[in-house]
Design a protein around this motif. Structure first.
Motif, PDB file in Angstrom:
ATOM      1  N   UNK A 207      -7.102  12.786 -16.605  1.00  0.00           N
ATOM      2  CA  UNK A 207      -5.937  12.745 -15.981  1.00  0.00           C
ATOM      3  C   UNK A 207      -5.983  12.710 -14.309  1.00  0.00           C
ATOM      4  N   UNK A 208      -7.197  13.397 -13.775  1.00  0.00           N
ATOM      5  CA  UNK A 208      -7.005  13.509 -12.504  1.00  0.00           C
ATOM      6  C   UNK A 208      -7.478  12.167 -11.950  1.00  0.00           C
ATOM      7  N   UNK A 209      -8.644  11.643 -12.735  1.00  0.00           N
ATOM      8  CA  UNK A 209      -9.096  10.410 -12.437  1.00  0.00           C
ATOM      9  C   UNK A 209      -8.142   9.065 -12.571  1.00  0.00           C
ATOM     10  N   UNK A 210      -7.448   9.339 -13.380  1.00  0.00           N
ATOM     11  CA  UNK A 210      -6.351   8.145 -13.478  1.00  0.00           C
ATOM     12  C   UNK A 210      -5.417   8.267 -12.572  1.00  0.00           C
ATOM     13  N   UNK A 211      -4.842   9.354 -12.183  1.00  0.00           N
ATOM     14  CA  UNK A 211      -3.866   9.728 -10.997  1.00  0.00           C
ATOM     15  C   UNK A 211      -4.561   9.164  -9.637  1.00  0.00           C
ATOM     16  N   UNK A 212      -5.668   9.421  -9.445  1.00  0.00           N
ATOM     17  CA  UNK A 212      -6.355   9.023  -8.264  1.00  0.00           C
ATOM     18  C   UNK A 212      -6.593   7.546  -8.113  1.00  0.00           C
ATOM     19  N   UNK A 213      -7.106   6.877  -9.340  1.00  0.00           N
ATOM     20  CA  UNK A 213      -7.157   5.400  -9.334  1.00  0.00           C
ATOM     21  C   UNK A 213      -5.544   4.871  -9.074  1.00  0.00           C
ATOM     22  N   UNK A 214      -4.699   5.444  -9.689  1.00  0.00           N
ATOM     23  CA  UNK A 214      -3.458   4.859  -9.439  1.00  0.00           C
ATOM     24  C   UNK A 214      -2.965   4.723  -8.101  1.00  0.00           C
ATOM     25  N   UNK A 215      -3.443   5.865  -7.463  1.00  0.00           N
ATOM     26  CA  UNK A 215      -3.004   6.090  -5.918  1.00  0.00           C
ATOM     27  C   UNK A 215      -3.934   4.914  -5.071  1.00  0.00           C
ATOM     28  N   UNK A 216      -4.980   4.892  -5.655  1.00  0.00           N
ATOM     29  CA  UNK A 216      -6.164   3.954  -4.952  1.00  0.00           C
ATOM     30  C   UNK A 216      -5.906   2.506  -5.029  1.00  0.00           C
ATOM     31  N   UNK A 217      -5.683   2.153  -6.242  1.00  0.00           N
ATOM     32  CA  UNK A 217      -5.567   0.690  -6.439  1.00  0.00           C
ATOM     33  C   UNK A 217      -4.537  -0.071  -5.849  1.00  0.00           C
ATOM     34  N   UNK A 218      -3.519   0.281  -5.705  1.00  0.00           N
ATOM     35  CA  UNK A 218      -2.311  -0.656  -4.893  1.00  0.00           C
ATOM     36  C   UNK A 218      -2.348  -0.006  -3.591  1.00  0.00           C
ATOM     37  N   UNK A 219      -2.724   1.284  -3.293  1.00  0.00           N
ATOM     38  CA  UNK A 219      -2.592   1.919  -1.861  1.00  0.00           C
ATOM     39  C   UNK A 219      -1.410   1.682  -1.238  1.00  0.00           C
ATOM     40  N   UNK A 220      -1.793   1.336  -0.033  1.00  0.00           N
ATOM     41  CA  UNK A 220      -0.813   0.898   0.759  1.00  0.00           C
ATOM     42  C   UNK A 220      -0.590  -0.466   1.057  1.00  0.00           C
ATOM     43  N   UNK A 221      -1.571  -1.249   0.173  1.00  0.00           N
ATOM     44  CA  UNK A 221      -1.008  -2.785   0.544  1.00  0.00           C
ATOM     45  C   UNK A 221      -0.342  -3.315  -0.742  1.00  0.00           C
ATOM     46  N   UNK A 222       0.727  -3.896  -0.642  1.00  0.00           N
ATOM     47  CA  UNK A 222       1.471  -4.343  -1.653  1.00  0.00           C
ATOM     48  C   UNK A 222       1.883  -5.797  -1.801  1.00  0.00           C
ATOM     49  N   UNK A 223       2.216  -6.268  -2.637  1.00  0.00           N
ATOM     50  CA  UNK A 223       2.308  -7.899  -2.829  1.00  0.00           C
ATOM     51  C   UNK A 223       3.780  -8.117  -2.685  1.00  0.00           C
ATOM     52  N   UNK A 224       4.178  -9.177  -3.281  1.00  0.00           N
ATOM     53  CA  UNK A 224       5.704  -9.910  -2.823  1.00  0.00           C
ATOM     54  C   UNK A 224       6.619  -8.877  -3.204  1.00  0.00           C
ATOM     55  N   UNK A 225       7.770  -8.707  -2.610  1.00  0.00           N
ATOM     56  CA  UNK A 225       8.799  -7.764  -2.869  1.00  0.00           C
ATOM     57  C   UNK A 225       9.167  -7.745  -4.321  1.00  0.00           C
ATOM     58  N   UNK A 226       9.505  -9.298  -4.766  1.00  0.00           N
ATOM     59  CA  UNK A 226       9.950  -9.578  -6.065  1.00  0.00           C
ATOM     60  C   UNK A 226       8.985  -9.213  -7.091  1.00  0.00           C
ATOM     61  N   UNK A 227       7.540  -9.029  -6.847  1.00  0.00           N
ATOM     62  CA  UNK A 227       6.627  -8.632  -7.850  1.00  0.00           C
ATOM     63  C   UNK A 227       6.495  -7.089  -7.663  1.00  0.00           C
ATOM     64  N   UNK A 228       6.830  -6.568  -6.693  1.00  0.00           N
ATOM     65  CA  UNK A 228       6.461  -5.333  -6.184  1.00  0.00           C
ATOM     66  C   UNK A 228       6.487  -4.208  -7.304  1.00  0.00           C
ATOM     67  N   UNK A 229       7.855  -4.101  -7.626  1.00  0.00           N
ATOM     68  CA  UNK A 229       7.917  -2.795  -8.782  1.00  0.00           C
ATOM     69  C   UNK A 229       7.336  -3.170  -9.900  1.00  0.00           C
ATOM     70  N   UNK A 230       7.276  -4.295 -10.370  1.00  0.00           N
ATOM     71  CA  UNK A 230       6.594  -4.690 -11.574  1.00  0.00           C
ATOM     72  C   UNK A 230       5.079  -4.240 -11.734  1.00  0.00           C
ATOM     73  N   UNK A 231       4.668  -4.931 -10.595  1.00  0.00           N
ATOM     74  CA  UNK A 231       2.970  -4.471 -10.405  1.00  0.00           C
ATOM     75  C   UNK A 231       2.690  -2.974 -10.414  1.00  0.00           C
ATOM     76  N   UNK A 232       3.321  -2.374  -9.512  1.00  0.00           N
ATOM     77  CA  UNK A 232       3.390  -1.023  -9.480  1.00  0.00           C
ATOM     78  C   UNK A 232       3.680  -0.210 -10.981  1.00  0.00           C
ATOM     79  N   UNK A 233       4.603  -0.648 -11.302  1.00  0.00           N
ATOM     80  CA  UNK A 233       4.805   0.060 -12.977  1.00  0.00           C
ATOM     81  C   UNK A 233       3.548  -0.166 -13.904  1.00  0.00           C
ATOM     82  N   UNK A 234       3.335  -1.685 -13.799  1.00  0.00           N
ATOM     83  CA  UNK A 234       2.221  -1.722 -14.559  1.00  0.00           C
ATOM     84  C   UNK A 234       0.932  -1.040 -14.200  1.00  0.00           C
ATOM     85  N   UNK A 235       0.638  -0.967 -12.826  1.00  0.00           N
ATOM     86  CA  UNK A 235      -0.647  -0.255 -12.603  1.00  0.00           C
ATOM     87  C   UNK A 235      -0.482   1.142 -12.933  1.00  0.00           C
ATOM     88  N   UNK A 236       0.752   1.907 -12.698  1.00  0.00           N
ATOM     89  CA  UNK A 236       0.698   3.105 -13.078  1.00  0.00           C
ATOM     90  C   UNK A 236       0.832   3.390 -14.713  1.00  0.00           C
TER      91      UNK A 236
END
Ligand SMILES: [Zn+2]
Length: 255
Positions: free
Chosen positions: A43-72
């Motif tokens: 759990x600790x590793x998964x949460x850390x990866x979730x925070x690091x993967x998309x980090x503060x760089x994000x994609x198009x606004x339209x795709x944003x919420x979906x991408x984050x939801x998927x990665x989480x």
């Protein structure tokens, strides 16, 4: 301590790479032998990866919420939370002097929640900026005179956003309009930098602590901060260094 006698603080320390080789080997051995500790470690590793993967760089606004939801979802914190509550034995830590570790785990979930909020807000801000350019509705009041824009806002909002003249710093004022950020009324003060436009969104925010964020989303730079009980967010396709300069100049002038 959990019922197996393992210390969650040590598991956290292992995940953070803070253990020497001897202790790391010992904790890894225990994780291999205890499903509960192995699950916590995962759990600790998964949460850390979730925070690091998309980090503060994000994609198009339209795709944003979906991408984050998927990665989480992929990293499974949504799964991890109910699992924590399903295993009451872990809460025994609270009563066993390891409450700090449990609180740290809860803190991680809070961080993920705040992170999702952060991403949604960035998407909202970039969306607002793009809409203002596309819908021929950049400004409601078009003037480079901040003495005109300021009272215009004051008659239409329940708060008083600062409207600052930055012409001498190379950011001439274009005008202002009413907008919405996260469903709340906001002022949008529009500036120009060469051929680029900057939307400065301002809305009431009495939260404690300085919110300083610098992100990029789909080619747009976003900078956020708090001052005078208000949240500020500058959004533009200008280069990020120029937007940082804009923030610096605005703050130096009292914004
Ligand atoms: Zn264990």
């Amino acid at each position: 301590m959990s019922d197996c006698g393992h210390d969650p603080l040590m598991i956290q320390a292992l995940a953070d790479g803070e253990l020497d080789a001897v202790h790391a080997a010992e904790i890894e051995r225990r994780i291999g032998a205890c499903p509960d500790c192995a699950a916590l470690h995962a759990e600790i590793l998964a949460l850390r990866d979730a925070l690091a993967t998309d980090g503060m760089r994000v994609a198009a606004p339209d795709r944003l919420k979906r991408r984050i939801a998927e990665s989480l979802a992929a990293a499974a914190p949504a799964e991890a939370m109910p699992r924590m509550t399903r295993r009451p034995r872990h809460w025994a830590w609270l009563g066993a002097g390891a409450g700090v570790a449990a609180a740290a785990s809860i803190g991680l979930f809070a961080v993920v929640g705040a992170f999702q909020e952060d991403v949604a807000l960035t998407a909202d801000l970039v969306g607002g900026h793009v809409r203002s350019l596309q819908a021929s509705h950049l400004v409601d009041v078009e003037t480079s005179d901040h003495h005109v824009v300021k009272p215009w806002f004051d008659g239409r909002l329940t708060f008083s956003p600062p409207v600052i003249d930055l012409k001498d710093q190379g950011f001439p004022l274009v005008g202002g309009r009413l907008d919405y950020v996260a469903g709340r009324p906001a002022a949008a003060v529009v500036y120009r930098r060469g051929r680029h436009l900057i939307n400065l969104f301002v809305w009431p925010d009495a939260s404690a602590g300085g919110l300083e964020r610098s992100t990029e989303a789909d080619g747009y730079a976003v900078r956020r901060w708090r001052a005078h009980g208000m949240a500020f967010a500058a959004v533009s396709d200008v280069n990020p260094a120029d937007l940082a300069l804009f923030e610096t100049d605005l703050k130096a002038s009292g914004g």
